[in-house]
Design a protein around this motif. Structure first.
Motif, PDB file in Angstrom:
ATOM      1  N   LEU A  50       0.839  -1.211   0.000  1.00  0.00           N
ATOM      2  CA  LEU A  50       0.000   0.000   0.000  1.00  0.00           C
ATOM      3  C   LEU A  50       0.868   1.253   0.000  1.00  0.00           C
ATOM      4  N   ALA A  51       1.911   1.243   0.812  1.00  0.00           N
ATOM      5  CA  ALA A  51       2.817   2.391   0.885  1.00  0.00           C
ATOM      6  C   ALA A  51       3.455   2.654  -0.476  1.00  0.00           C
ATOM      7  N   ASN A  52       3.913   1.600  -1.144  1.00  0.00           N
ATOM      8  CA  ASN A  52       4.521   1.750  -2.466  1.00  0.00           C
ATOM      9  C   ASN A  52       3.493   2.242  -3.488  1.00  0.00           C
ATOM     10  N   LEU A  53       2.312   1.656  -3.456  1.00  0.00           N
ATOM     11  CA  LEU A  53       1.268   2.010  -4.403  1.00  0.00           C
ATOM     12  C   LEU A  53       0.828   3.468  -4.265  1.00  0.00           C
ATOM     13  N   LEU A  54       0.738   3.929  -3.030  1.00  0.00           N
ATOM     14  CA  LEU A  54       0.268   5.291  -2.777  1.00  0.00           C
ATOM     15  C   LEU A  54       1.410   6.288  -2.605  1.00  0.00           C
ATOM     16  N   ASN A  55       2.632   5.797  -2.758  1.00  0.00           N
ATOM     17  CA  ASN A  55       3.816   6.649  -2.720  1.00  0.00           C
ATOM     18  C   ASN A  55       3.963   7.441  -1.415  1.00  0.00           C
ATOM     19  N   VAL A  56       3.795   6.713  -0.313  1.00  0.00           N
ATOM     20  CA  VAL A  56       3.979   7.305   1.013  1.00  0.00           C
ATOM     21  C   VAL A  56       4.805   6.335   1.850  1.00  0.00           C
ATOM     22  N   SER A  57       5.187   6.769   3.032  1.00  0.00           N
ATOM     23  CA  SER A  57       6.003   5.915   3.897  1.00  0.00           C
ATOM     24  C   SER A  57       5.152   4.820   4.535  1.00  0.00           C
ATOM     25  N   LEU A  58       5.825   3.787   4.973  1.00  0.00           N
ATOM     26  CA  LEU A  58       5.157   2.689   5.665  1.00  0.00           C
ATOM     27  C   LEU A  58       4.498   3.200   6.944  1.00  0.00           C
ATOM     28  N   THR A  68       3.206   6.126   7.476  1.00  0.00           N
ATOM     29  CA  THR A  68       1.980   6.837   7.113  1.00  0.00           C
ATOM     30  C   THR A  68       0.851   5.850   6.851  1.00  0.00           C
ATOM     31  N   ILE A  69       1.143   4.782   6.121  1.00  0.00           N
ATOM     32  CA  ILE A  69       0.115   3.776   5.831  1.00  0.00           C
ATOM     33  C   ILE A  69      -0.358   3.111   7.117  1.00  0.00           C
ATOM     34  N   LYS A  70       0.564   2.786   8.007  1.00  0.00           N
ATOM     35  CA  LYS A  70       0.170   2.160   9.277  1.00  0.00           C
ATOM     36  C   LYS A  70      -0.717   3.089  10.089  1.00  0.00           C
ATOM     37  N   ARG A  71      -0.409   4.386  10.054  1.00  0.00           N
ATOM     38  CA  ARG A  71      -1.236   5.366  10.756  1.00  0.00           C
ATOM     39  C   ARG A  71      -2.628   5.423  10.134  1.00  0.00           C
ATOM     40  N   ASP A  72      -2.695   5.400   8.791  1.00  0.00           N
ATOM     41  CA  ASP A  72      -3.986   5.415   8.093  1.00  0.00           C
ATOM     42  C   ASP A  72      -4.804   4.162   8.400  1.00  0.00           C
ATOM     43  N   LEU A  73      -4.151   2.999   8.367  1.00  0.00           N
ATOM     44  CA  LEU A  73      -4.857   1.747   8.649  1.00  0.00           C
ATOM     45  C   LEU A  73      -5.376   1.730  10.088  1.00  0.00           C
ATOM     46  N   THR A  74      -4.577   2.227  11.004  1.00  0.00           N
ATOM     47  CA  THR A  74      -5.009   2.293  12.408  1.00  0.00           C
ATOM     48  C   THR A  74      -6.229   3.186  12.549  1.00  0.00           C
ATOM     49  N   LYS A  75      -6.212   4.331  11.886  1.00  0.00           N
ATOM     50  CA  LYS A  75      -7.369   5.231  11.958  1.00  0.00           C
ATOM     51  C   LYS A  75      -8.602   4.557  11.375  1.00  0.00           C
ATOM     52  N   LEU A  76      -8.453   3.922  10.216  1.00  0.00           N
ATOM     53  CA  LEU A  76      -9.591   3.266   9.576  1.00  0.00           C
ATOM     54  C   LEU A  76     -10.130   2.118  10.433  1.00  0.00           C
ATOM     55  N   LYS A  77      -9.231   1.421  11.140  1.00  0.00           N
ATOM     56  CA  LYS A  77      -9.683   0.365  12.059  1.00  0.00           C
ATOM     57  C   LYS A  77     -10.409   0.975  13.253  1.00  0.00           C
ATOM     58  N   ASN A  78      -9.860   2.046  13.795  1.00  0.00           N
ATOM     59  CA  ASN A  78     -10.457   2.671  14.981  1.00  0.00           C
ATOM     60  C   ASN A  78     -11.837   3.248  14.720  1.00  0.00           C
ATOM     61  N   ILE A  79     -12.068   3.716  13.507  1.00  0.00           N
ATOM     62  CA  ILE A  79     -13.398   4.273  13.200  1.00  0.00           C
ATOM     63  C   ILE A  79     -14.289   3.225  12.543  1.00  0.00           C
ATOM     64  N   LYS A  80     -13.845   1.975  12.648  1.00  0.00           N
ATOM     65  CA  LYS A  80     -14.637   0.817  12.244  1.00  0.00           C
ATOM     66  C   LYS A  80     -15.023   0.807  10.774  1.00  0.00           C
ATOM     67  N   LEU A  81     -14.095   1.209   9.910  1.00  0.00           N
ATOM     68  CA  LEU A  81     -14.341   1.132   8.476  1.00  0.00           C
ATOM     69  C   LEU A  81     -13.677  -0.100   7.873  1.00  0.00           C
ATOM     70  N   ILE A  82     -12.593  -0.582   8.506  1.00  0.00           N
ATOM     71  CA  ILE A  82     -11.924  -1.798   8.053  1.00  0.00           C
ATOM     72  C   ILE A  82     -11.614  -2.672   9.252  1.00  0.00           C
ATOM     73  N   GLN A  83     -11.327  -3.930   8.971  1.00  0.00           N
ATOM     74  CA  GLN A  83     -10.845  -4.814  10.033  1.00  0.00           C
ATOM     75  C   GLN A  83      -9.843  -5.782   9.442  1.00  0.00           C
ATOM     76  N   ARG A  84      -8.986  -6.270  10.294  1.00  0.00           N
ATOM     77  CA  ARG A  84      -7.997  -7.266   9.894  1.00  0.00           C
ATOM     78  C   ARG A  84      -8.568  -8.626  10.277  1.00  0.00           C
ATOM     79  N   VAL A  85      -8.683  -9.518   9.309  1.00  0.00           N
ATOM     80  CA  VAL A  85      -9.195 -10.855   9.549  1.00  0.00           C
ATOM     81  C   VAL A  85      -8.001 -11.804   9.535  1.00  0.00           C
ATOM     82  N   GLY A  86      -7.809 -12.532  10.604  1.00  0.00           N
ATOM     83  CA  GLY A  86      -6.668 -13.434  10.693  1.00  0.00           C
ATOM     84  C   GLY A  86      -5.453 -12.735  11.268  1.00  0.00           C
TER      85      GLY A  86
END
Length: 104
Positions: free
Chosen positions: A59-67, A69-87
């Protein structure tokens, strides 16, 4: 001349829960309400359904941002219940729970 000094001593006022006005009852702490997502986070929400096994680094490579930044984005999206990690982190996949910001 009338020179004098006036000293006013006040008692410290303690605040009690019963003194507070207009405080909602049973409001969960840190519950986001209408938290907007930025363009990059919206792109993540669009990528995940078509590529659920995508890694953070991909994702970081695809969106041309740092790892980070992507981890921060994923954490936010998980916290606001828009995504979840399965497994597990290693072999699991991403799932969009709710995409309130889907382009219509």
């Amino acid at each position: 001349m009338n020179d004098f000094t006036r000293i006013i001593l006040r008692q410290k006022h303690e605040t009690f829960a019963s003194d507070q006005v207009n405080v909602p009852v049973n409001v969960p702490v840190n519950v986001p309400v209408n938290v907007p997502v930025n363009e990059r986070q919206q792109k993540i929400l669009e990528i995940i359904p078509t590529t659920p096994y995508i890694t953070s680094q991909e994702l970081a490579n695809l969106l041309n941002v740092s790892l980070k930044t992507i981890k921060r984005d994923l954490t936010k999206l998980k916290n606001i219940k828009l995504i979840q990690r399965v497994g597990s982190d290693k072999t699991g996949y991403w799932k969009v729970i709710s995409n309130l910001y889907a382009k219509r």
